[in-house]
Design a protein around this motif. Structure first.
Motif, short mmCIF file in Angstrom:
data_model
loop_
_atom_site.label_atom_id
_atom_site.label_comp_id
_atom_site.label_asym_id
_atom_site.label_seq_id
_atom_site.Cartn_x
_atom_site.Cartn_y
_atom_site.Cartn_z
N ALA A 9 22.66 62.49 -84.53
CA ALA A 9 23.05 61.15 -84.05
C ALA A 9 22.78 61.07 -82.56
O ALA A 9 23.30 61.86 -81.77
CB ALA A 9 24.53 60.89 -84.33
N ALA A 10 21.93 60.13 -82.18
CA ALA A 10 21.70 59.90 -80.76
C ALA A 10 22.73 58.94 -80.19
O ALA A 10 22.90 58.86 -78.98
CB ALA A 10 20.30 59.36 -80.54
N TRP A 11 23.41 58.22 -81.08
CA TRP A 11 24.32 57.16 -80.63
C TRP A 11 25.76 57.62 -80.72
O TRP A 11 26.47 57.36 -81.70
CB TRP A 11 24.08 55.91 -81.47
N SER A 12 26.19 58.30 -79.69
CA SER A 12 27.59 58.68 -79.57
C SER A 12 27.97 58.62 -78.10
O SER A 12 27.10 58.66 -77.22
CB SER A 12 27.85 60.09 -80.12
N MET A 13 29.25 58.52 -77.84
CA MET A 13 29.72 58.49 -76.45
C MET A 13 31.21 58.79 -76.41
O MET A 13 31.91 58.60 -77.40
CB MET A 13 29.45 57.12 -75.79
N PRO A 14 31.70 59.25 -75.25
CA PRO A 14 33.14 59.33 -75.09
C PRO A 14 33.74 57.92 -75.07
O PRO A 14 33.07 56.95 -74.67
CB PRO A 14 33.32 59.99 -73.71
N ARG A 21 15.47 52.12 -76.99
CA ARG A 21 14.89 53.33 -76.38
C ARG A 21 15.21 53.46 -74.89
O ARG A 21 15.08 54.53 -74.32
CB ARG A 21 13.38 53.35 -76.57
N LEU A 22 15.60 52.36 -74.30
CA LEU A 22 15.97 52.41 -72.88
C LEU A 22 17.29 53.16 -72.68
O LEU A 22 17.56 53.67 -71.60
CB LEU A 22 16.07 50.99 -72.31
N LEU A 23 18.10 53.22 -73.73
CA LEU A 23 19.42 53.87 -73.65
C LEU A 23 19.54 55.08 -74.56
O LEU A 23 20.54 55.81 -74.49
CB LEU A 23 20.52 52.88 -74.04
N ASN A 24 18.57 55.29 -75.42
CA ASN A 24 18.73 56.28 -76.49
C ASN A 24 18.98 57.69 -75.97
O ASN A 24 19.64 58.50 -76.63
CB ASN A 24 17.49 56.28 -77.38
N HIS A 25 18.43 58.00 -74.79
CA HIS A 25 18.58 59.36 -74.25
C HIS A 25 19.86 59.52 -73.44
O HIS A 25 20.09 60.57 -72.84
CB HIS A 25 17.35 59.76 -73.44
#
Lengths: 195, 195
Positions: A40-45, B17-21
């Motif tokens: 998963a690239a889409w995670s965050m605190p 893709r601008l935020l994916n990383h």
């Protein structure tokens, strides 16, 4: 192959730092006899203390089914050394292959080991591990595939993160940041600025 | 100082893709005569098309007030060249200082310029810009400080991102990933893996 996995506990108010720089993660899940792992690239605190996280888990995945059934998931921060496996487990479904076995012969298997607070597997070859319990928010889950979780235990490989700070020892594989199409960035140079 | 800001549109299905990383972003906001900018390490893509994003905006910030009043925000991907300003605008409140003016004399001012679809400012010295409209989810906002937005326009500096891909030209300042306490990682080496 049995790998010795070195890990030390991370105090919970510092657990957000394991994700703060935006690495790609692996999501571990289990329910009954089934278990799975996906990327998963889409995670965050989402909060500091108690630490919370947010992660997007597509409705068509086995992971989704297991996370919804168990109310648990692990977030694992993979090292560049397992970037290939990270891409692989994000590219196939746990309904089609057991990502922890080597039946495919393609060498994309990942190692699993047990956490202390949840039954979802933690993943070998990673730099840090967060054991999470789902904070039920059915509207977010149904409408946005968005899952919130509370971090109930956290761990890190001391060669990468110790005393509350990322401190990559020389030669230690770094965390990774997925872009698209098999392309990643490695976590780069550390630097400090002062206002 | 007036800066020439080079930017090209990014097609919306590639905007994630601008935020994916997982870079740290600046959040631009405006309502009436007031405008502001703050730093946010906690943002992520939420969907591909139409592109959506999630970002945590603390309830005590002026940004929060302006975003709730206007229903808009910009996400801006700062370059390492403005890491100091990124830290600075994340360390003071827009209620105390105008972050777009140089009254403090500390040189931490950032440049603002206009977007096309929203009135919230876009920030100079960044590599990419996403113009977002809030998807109202009062429960998430109130309980978790969590805001969801739809990306209605996206832009990038072609020296960093072009044709749908990050392609940092030599010598171009890279995106950054905040850790804590003024410590960042630079976006590191790009690499590709195949399964």
């Amino acid at each position: 192959m049995t790998e010795i996995i070195e890990r030390l506990p991370v105090e919970l108010p510092k657990a957000y730092r394991l994700l703060n720089h935006g690495p790609t993660v692996l999501v571990g899940s289990a329910h009954g006899e089934r278990r799975n792992v996906m990327a998963a690239a889409w995670s965050m605190p989402l909060d500091f203390s108690p630490p919370k996280v947010a992660v997007v888990i597509d409705r068509n995945t086995l992971t989704r089914e297991l996370v919804e059934a168990s109310g648990e998931f692990s977030l694992n921060v993979p090292a560049r050394a397992i970037a290939r496996e990270t891409l692989a487990v994000g590219s196939v479904s746990g309904r089609d292959v057991d990502k922890f076995s080597d039946e495919s012969g393609e060498g994309n298997r990942v190692e699993a080991f047990d956490g202390t607070h949840i039954r979802a597997p933690l993943i070998g070859g990673c730099l840090a591990w967060l054991e999470c319990r789902v904070i039920p928010e059915p509207h977010n889950q149904d409408r946005y595939d968005l899952f919130l979780g509370e971090v109930v235990a956290a761990w890190a490989d001391p060669r990468a993160f110790r005393d509350g700070h990322w401190q990559f020892a020389p030669g230690v594989s770094r965390s990774i940041h997925y872009i698209a199409g098999g392309n990643f960035f490695e976590t780069g140079e550390a630097f400090e600025v002062k206002t």
